[in-house]
Design a protein around this motif. Structure first.
Motif, PDB file in Angstrom:
ATOM      1  N   MET A 114       0.844  -1.196   0.000  1.00  9.04           N
ATOM      2  CA  MET A 114       0.000   0.000   0.000  1.00  9.04           C
ATOM      3  C   MET A 114       0.880   1.247   0.000  1.00  9.04           C
ATOM      4  N   SER A 115       0.590   2.193  -0.921  1.00 10.10           N
ATOM      5  CA  SER A 115       1.377   3.407  -1.011  1.00 10.10           C
ATOM      6  C   SER A 115       1.016   4.358   0.121  1.00 10.10           C
ATOM      7  N   HIS A 116       1.877   5.390   0.279  1.00  9.70           N
ATOM      8  CA  HIS A 116       1.629   6.388   1.316  1.00  9.70           C
ATOM      9  C   HIS A 116       0.290   7.084   1.072  1.00  9.70           C
ATOM     10  N   LEU A 117      -0.010   7.402  -0.195  1.00  7.01           N
ATOM     11  CA  LEU A 117      -1.265   8.070  -0.527  1.00  7.01           C
ATOM     12  C   LEU A 117      -2.456   7.183  -0.197  1.00  7.01           C
ATOM     13  N   GLU A 118      -2.348   5.889  -0.466  1.00  7.05           N
ATOM     14  CA  GLU A 118      -3.434   4.956  -0.148  1.00  7.05           C
ATOM     15  C   GLU A 118      -3.661   4.866   1.355  1.00  7.05           C
ATOM     16  N   GLU A 119      -2.579   4.901   2.130  1.00  8.91           N
ATOM     17  CA  GLU A 119      -2.703   4.845   3.585  1.00  8.91           C
ATOM     18  C   GLU A 119      -3.429   6.088   4.103  1.00  8.91           C
ATOM     19  N   VAL A 120      -3.051   7.254   3.590  1.00  8.61           N
ATOM     20  CA  VAL A 120      -3.689   8.496   4.026  1.00  8.61           C
ATOM     21  C   VAL A 120      -5.147   8.525   3.572  1.00  8.61           C
ATOM     22  N   SER A 121      -5.428   8.032   2.370  1.00  8.83           N
ATOM     23  CA  SER A 121      -6.804   7.983   1.866  1.00  8.83           C
ATOM     24  C   SER A 121      -7.677   7.106   2.752  1.00  8.83           C
ATOM     25  N   ALA A 122      -7.077   6.044   3.299  1.00  7.27           N
ATOM     26  CA  ALA A 122      -7.822   5.150   4.192  1.00  7.27           C
ATOM     27  C   ALA A 122      -8.273   5.884   5.451  1.00  7.27           C
ATOM     28  N   PHE A 123      -7.461   6.846   5.916  1.00  6.28           N
ATOM     29  CA  PHE A 123      -7.861   7.650   7.074  1.00  6.28           C
ATOM     30  C   PHE A 123      -9.113   8.462   6.741  1.00  6.28           C
ATOM     31  N   ILE A 124      -9.163   9.016   5.527  1.00  5.07           N
ATOM     32  CA  ILE A 124     -10.319   9.796   5.098  1.00  5.07           C
ATOM     33  C   ILE A 124     -11.557   8.915   5.057  1.00  5.07           C
ATOM     34  N   GLU A 125     -11.435   7.760   4.428  1.00  5.01           N
ATOM     35  CA  GLU A 125     -12.579   6.862   4.244  1.00  5.01           C
ATOM     36  C   GLU A 125     -13.108   6.326   5.570  1.00  5.01           C
ATOM     37  N   GLY A 126     -12.261   6.293   6.599  1.00  3.77           N
ATOM     38  CA  GLY A 126     -12.688   5.789   7.901  1.00  3.77           C
ATOM     39  C   GLY A 126     -13.071   6.871   8.888  1.00  3.77           C
ATOM     40  N   ALA A 127     -13.151   8.115   8.435  1.00  2.00           N
ATOM     41  CA  ALA A 127     -13.479   9.226   9.341  1.00  2.00           C
ATOM     42  C   ALA A 127     -14.864   9.050   9.939  1.00  2.00           C
ATOM     43  N   PRO A 128     -15.010   9.194  11.264  1.00  2.00           N
ATOM     44  CA  PRO A 128     -16.334   9.081  11.903  1.00  2.00           C
ATOM     45  C   PRO A 128     -17.256  10.219  11.471  1.00  2.00           C
ATOM     46  N   PRO A 129     -18.539  10.092  11.697  1.00  2.00           N
ATOM     47  CA  PRO A 129     -19.495  11.143  11.329  1.00  2.00           C
ATOM     48  C   PRO A 129     -19.136  12.489  11.952  1.00  2.00           C
ATOM     49  N   GLY A 130     -19.163  13.537  11.155  1.00  2.96           N
ATOM     50  CA  GLY A 130     -18.938  14.878  11.658  1.00  2.96           C
ATOM     51  C   GLY A 130     -17.508  15.192  12.033  1.00  2.96           C
ATOM     52  N   GLU A 131     -16.568  14.282  11.733  1.00  3.11           N
ATOM     53  CA  GLU A 131     -15.183  14.476  12.171  1.00  3.11           C
ATOM     54  C   GLU A 131     -14.188  14.485  11.019  1.00  3.11           C
ATOM     55  N   LEU A 132     -14.680  14.669   9.788  1.00  5.00           N
ATOM     56  CA  LEU A 132     -13.794  14.674   8.636  1.00  5.00           C
ATOM     57  C   LEU A 132     -12.764  15.796   8.721  1.00  5.00           C
ATOM     58  N   ASN A 133     -13.187  16.991   9.122  1.00  2.20           N
ATOM     59  CA  ASN A 133     -12.255  18.117   9.220  1.00  2.20           C
ATOM     60  C   ASN A 133     -11.171  17.851  10.258  1.00  2.20           C
ATOM     61  N   ASP A 134     -11.538  17.187  11.349  1.00  2.00           N
ATOM     62  CA  ASP A 134     -10.552  16.846  12.373  1.00  2.00           C
ATOM     63  C   ASP A 134      -9.523  15.864  11.818  1.00  2.00           C
ATOM     64  N   VAL A 135     -10.003  14.889  11.043  1.00  2.00           N
ATOM     65  CA  VAL A 135      -9.095  13.905  10.447  1.00  2.00           C
ATOM     66  C   VAL A 135      -8.152  14.586   9.462  1.00  2.00           C
ATOM     67  N   VAL A 136      -8.681  15.508   8.661  1.00  2.00           N
ATOM     68  CA  VAL A 136      -7.853  16.230   7.690  1.00  2.00           C
ATOM     69  C   VAL A 136      -6.789  17.057   8.407  1.00  2.00           C
ATOM     70  N   THR A 137      -7.181  17.695   9.507  1.00  2.00           N
ATOM     71  CA  THR A 137      -6.208  18.478  10.282  1.00  2.00           C
ATOM     72  C   THR A 137      -5.080  17.594  10.791  1.00  2.00           C
ATOM     73  N   ASP A 138      -5.437  16.411  11.296  1.00  2.00           N
ATOM     74  CA  ASP A 138      -4.417  15.473  11.771  1.00  2.00           C
ATOM     75  C   ASP A 138      -3.513  15.013  10.633  1.00  2.00           C
ATOM     76  N   ILE A 139      -4.110  14.785   9.461  1.00  2.00           N
ATOM     77  CA  ILE A 139      -3.319  14.357   8.308  1.00  2.00           C
ATOM     78  C   ILE A 139      -2.311  15.436   7.916  1.00  2.00           C
ATOM     79  N   LYS A 140      -2.738  16.691   7.949  1.00  2.00           N
ATOM     80  CA  LYS A 140      -1.831  17.796   7.610  1.00  2.00           C
ATOM     81  C   LYS A 140      -0.647  17.854   8.571  1.00  2.00           C
ATOM     82  N   ILE A 141      -0.912  17.575   9.845  1.00  2.00           N
ATOM     83  CA  ILE A 141       0.174  17.578  10.835  1.00  2.00           C
ATOM     84  C   ILE A 141       1.121  16.420  10.594  1.00  2.00           C
ATOM     85  N   LEU A 142       0.555  15.249  10.322  1.00  2.00           N
ATOM     86  CA  LEU A 142       1.373  14.049  10.135  1.00  2.00           C
ATOM     87  C   LEU A 142       2.158  14.063   8.825  1.00  2.00           C
ATOM     88  N   THR A 143       1.663  14.816   7.845  1.00  2.00           N
ATOM     89  CA  THR A 143       2.330  14.848   6.535  1.00  2.00           C
ATOM     90  C   THR A 143       2.875  16.234   6.209  1.00  2.00           C
TER      91      THR A 143
END
Length: 272
Positions: A1-30
């Motif tokens: 699995m590529s790095h992009l696929e791993e990060v995309s998996a975080f998006i697809e698994g975001a809980p309801p109403g928490e997509l922006n929080d997940v994106v913020t975490d992704i920006k910090i991690l990447t």
């Protein structure tokens, strides 16, 4: 699995109403790879369509649903009730460029009657929901979509109810599923994800008949969920841990440093 696929998996698994929080975490991690976020458009599109994201069209207060069933391609979607089509930005979740979109075709009358009957049902049974009815599969079938969101971040929980039904006029069959996703995250993470299949046969073939069958299926499932929660609370959850220590008294955590764990909490003598 590529790095992009791993990060995309975080998006697809975001809980309801928490997509922006997940994106913020992704920006910090990447942060060393800022271009990653710009490459997530396909993941955002998949998430929004699968989760039945809702958006309010410019000048309207009524939310409309985003799904693969009302997609016109190229990031454009249509809404039957408002007779309009619009562009949807999957990253910002904003709608623009609204145009007229008049529904035509073999299922147009059935779609409109179903929309009216489902709307009555949704307004009676959901405190806050969006819904849509669309012709699909070359105008041979009808899709019904219902989504209800309840976000309570101050109380550390968010939830989403999603219903999807496909009606085939040629056979009278109604196939679908009800999905519930609730995330509770105070002092930990607990997530409930369910998927209830629905199979029914509708003899009348009318919008009212479709709405009646949907109402019956969802009422039964809600009753199942209620019974399941009671069973978990009185059974499995109690088996996971003690409600109180063996002393039958709650721990006073502000005094925890003064406890002699073996003696004071265990109820017996402690060997030094």
């Amino acid at each position: 699995m590529s790095h992009l696929e791993e990060v995309s998996a975080f998006i697809e698994g975001a809980p309801p109403g928490e997509l922006n929080d997940v994106v913020t975490d992704i920006k910090i991690l990447t942060q060393n790879e800022p271009e990653i976020v710009d490459q997530l458009a396909p993941a955002f599109e998949k998430y929004n369509e699968e989760q039945f994201a809702t958006v309010k069209l410019p000048g309207s207060s009524q939310p409309v649903v985003i799904s693969s069933h009302n997609s016109l391609g190229g990031g454009r979607y249509f809404d039957v009730e408002s007779s309009s089509s619009f562009d949807f930005d999957h990253t910002t979740q904003a709608a623009s460029n609204v145009q007229s979109h008049v529904l035509e075709g073999a299922q147009a009358d059935l779609v409109k009657s179903t929309l009216k009957s489902v709307g009555t049902y949704v307004n009676e049974h959901y405190p806050n929901a969006a819904f849509g009815v669309y012709p699909i599969e070359s105008d041979s079938k009808v899709a019904v979509v219902i989504v209800a969101n309840k976000y309570s971040p101050n109380n550390f929980w968010n939830g989403r109810w999603r219903s999807l039904y496909i009606y085939d006029p040629s056979s009278g069959s109604l196939e679908g599923s009800v999905k519930v996703d609730v995330h509770y995250y105070e002092d930990g993470n607990v997530r409930l994800i369910t998927n209830k299949p629905v199979h029914a046969s509708i003899s009348s073939g009318t919008g009212a008949g479709i709405a009646k069958e949907i109402s019956s299926a969802e009422r039964k499932y809600q009753e199942e969920l209620n019974k399941g929660f009671v069973s978990l609370s009185e059974g499995a959850f109690k088996g996971l841990r003690r409600q109180l220590p063996v002393t039958r008294q709650k721990i006073e955590w502000d005094k925890v440093t003064g406890y002699r764990l073996g003696q004071d909490l265990g109820g017996g003598s402690s060997k030094r």
